[in-house]
Design a protein around this motif. Sequence first.
Motif, short mmCIF file in Angstrom:
data_model
loop_
_atom_site.label_atom_id
_atom_site.label_comp_id
_atom_site.label_asym_id
_atom_site.label_seq_id
_atom_site.Cartn_x
_atom_site.Cartn_y
_atom_site.Cartn_z
N ASN A 109 0.85 -1.18 0.00
CA ASN A 109 0.00 0.00 0.00
C ASN A 109 0.89 1.23 0.00
O ASN A 109 1.94 1.24 0.64
CB ASN A 109 -0.88 0.01 1.25
N VAL A 110 0.47 2.27 -0.71
CA VAL A 110 1.24 3.51 -0.78
C VAL A 110 0.39 4.67 -0.29
O VAL A 110 -0.76 4.83 -0.71
CB VAL A 110 1.72 3.80 -2.22
N SER A 111 0.93 5.45 0.64
CA SER A 111 0.25 6.66 1.09
C SER A 111 1.13 7.87 0.81
O SER A 111 2.35 7.79 0.92
CB SER A 111 -0.06 6.58 2.59
N VAL A 112 0.51 8.97 0.43
CA VAL A 112 1.21 10.22 0.16
C VAL A 112 0.59 11.31 1.02
O VAL A 112 -0.63 11.51 1.01
CB VAL A 112 1.12 10.61 -1.34
N THR A 113 1.42 12.03 1.77
CA THR A 113 0.95 13.08 2.66
C THR A 113 1.72 14.35 2.38
O THR A 113 2.96 14.37 2.43
CB THR A 113 1.16 12.67 4.14
N CYS A 114 1.01 15.43 2.10
CA CYS A 114 1.67 16.70 1.80
C CYS A 114 2.31 17.29 3.07
O CYS A 114 1.93 16.93 4.20
CB CYS A 114 0.66 17.69 1.23
N GLU A 115 3.26 18.17 2.86
CA GLU A 115 4.04 18.75 3.97
C GLU A 115 3.12 19.35 5.04
O GLU A 115 2.15 20.04 4.73
CB GLU A 115 4.99 19.81 3.43
N ASN A 134 9.95 7.98 1.84
CA ASN A 134 10.76 9.16 1.52
C ASN A 134 10.01 10.43 1.85
O ASN A 134 8.82 10.58 1.55
CB ASN A 134 11.15 9.19 0.04
N TYR A 135 10.72 11.34 2.49
CA TYR A 135 10.22 12.70 2.71
C TYR A 135 11.03 13.62 1.81
O TYR A 135 12.26 13.72 1.95
CB TYR A 135 10.39 13.10 4.17
N ARG A 191 13.56 25.45 0.65
CA ARG A 191 12.71 26.20 -0.28
C ARG A 191 12.05 25.31 -1.33
O ARG A 191 11.74 25.76 -2.44
CB ARG A 191 13.49 27.33 -0.95
N THR A 192 11.83 24.03 -1.00
CA THR A 192 11.07 23.12 -1.85
C THR A 192 9.90 22.58 -1.04
O THR A 192 10.06 22.21 0.12
CB THR A 192 11.95 21.95 -2.33
N SER A 193 8.72 22.54 -1.64
CA SER A 193 7.56 21.96 -0.97
C SER A 193 7.67 20.44 -1.02
O SER A 193 7.83 19.85 -2.10
CB SER A 193 6.27 22.41 -1.67
N LYS A 194 7.57 19.82 0.12
CA LYS A 194 7.85 18.39 0.23
C LYS A 194 6.58 17.60 0.55
O LYS A 194 5.54 18.15 0.89
CB LYS A 194 8.91 18.16 1.31
N TYR A 195 6.70 16.28 0.45
CA TYR A 195 5.62 15.38 0.85
C TYR A 195 6.24 14.06 1.32
O TYR A 195 7.39 13.75 1.00
CB TYR A 195 4.63 15.14 -0.29
N LEU A 196 5.47 13.32 2.08
CA LEU A 196 5.92 12.03 2.61
C LEU A 196 5.24 10.90 1.87
O LEU A 196 4.01 10.83 1.80
CB LEU A 196 5.59 11.94 4.11
N THR A 197 6.05 10.02 1.27
CA THR A 197 5.54 8.82 0.60
C THR A 197 5.94 7.60 1.41
O THR A 197 7.12 7.43 1.72
CB THR A 197 6.09 8.71 -0.83
N VAL A 198 4.98 6.75 1.74
CA VAL A 198 5.25 5.55 2.54
C VAL A 198 4.63 4.34 1.86
O VAL A 198 3.45 4.34 1.51
CB VAL A 198 4.68 5.67 3.97
N SER A 199 5.46 3.31 1.64
CA SER A 199 4.96 2.02 1.15
C SER A 199 5.00 1.02 2.30
O SER A 199 6.01 0.91 3.00
CB SER A 199 5.83 1.50 0.00
N HIS A 200 3.91 0.30 2.49
CA HIS A 200 3.88 -0.69 3.57
C HIS A 200 2.97 -1.85 3.20
O HIS A 200 2.15 -1.75 2.29
CB HIS A 200 3.39 -0.05 4.88
N HIS A 201 3.14 -2.95 3.91
CA HIS A 201 2.16 -4.01 3.82
C HIS A 201 1.79 -4.48 5.23
O HIS A 201 2.46 -4.13 6.20
CB HIS A 201 2.61 -5.18 2.93
N CYS A 202 0.72 -5.24 5.31
CA CYS A 202 0.19 -5.69 6.60
C CYS A 202 0.49 -7.17 6.80
O CYS A 202 0.20 -8.00 5.94
CB CYS A 202 -1.31 -5.46 6.65
#
Length: 261
Positions: A109-115, A134-135, A191-202
Motif C-alpha cells: 500500500n502507498v500513502s502520500v501526505t503533503c508537507e 521518503n520525505y 525552499r522546496t515543498s515536500k511530501y511524505l511517501t510511505v509504502s507498507h504491507h500488513c
Amino acid sequence: TLPALLISFLQLICAHICTHAVPCTLQAGVLNILSANYGRTDSTTCSAGRYSEQITKTDCYGTNTLSEVTNRCDGKSSCVVPATNSVFSDPCYGTYKYLSIKYSCVVHNVSVTCEDGYSTLDCGNDVIQIINANYGRTDSTTCSHGLPDTILADTNCYASGTLSIVATKCNGKSSCTVQASNTTFKDPCFRTSKYLTVSHHCLPHPVRKYLILQRGINHPFSDFLFPIHSIHFKKSSALQSRSTIFGKNHLPRFVVFFNYD
C-alpha cells in the motif's frame, strides 16, 4: 493474508550476460530479496561451452552478494544487476560464475501526505511492515495545487533518514501516525515543498512473535534468546522457508520468511 510471500522466484544470471533485470509486475508489487549468490554451487548451471576446470569448483560464494543485491533491488518494482567481478569481486579465480537471486514480490500500500500533514497507516487486526519511505519531492505534480513552480522544481529531493524513522514509529504496530514535516525529518531541500511517501504491507498477527527485520532496524520483535528450527501455524498453514532462526547476537541478514497457502 500475507501476499508478500505468496510467490517467490529464482533467477540465474550467467556472467557473460553481464546485466539482467529483476522484475515485479505492477500487480505483484515490489521486490523483496530472499537470497543471492555470485559464484558457483553446481557444475551444470551456465556451463555451456566452458572448459571443465572452469565449472568444477562448486563451493564458490560471493560474501557481499546479498547486501549488494538488496541495496540495488529491495523495495523497487524492478532493478538491474550486473553479474560481474567489478560489482561483487571475484570469489573464486578461474571459475566461471553466475548470479542466482531468489526474491518475492511484495504487494504493498502507498500513502502520500503533503508537507505538514499527518500520514496514518492502519492494518486493522494485522501489523505494519514498512517497505519504503521518503520525505522530499520526486515529481513536480504531487502536492502541487496552488503552489508556485519555484518550490516544485527540485524533483531529486530525498531525506536520507526517512525509512528508519518511519519504520521505528510504525513497524509491528496495528496503526501509526507520522507527521510529514521538517521537525520529524531533516529538511532535505530548502525552499522546496515536500511530501511524505510511505509504502507498507500488513502482516498477519500470528507472525508478530517471530518476525525480525533485516538491516538492523531497532524493532520490538528482535529479542530472540535461543534458536528455533521450525514454526507452524495450523490455521494459516505457515511454514518458515529458512531452516534456522538465530538469537539476536547471531542474526543473519534475512532471518524469517513465511510462505502462506
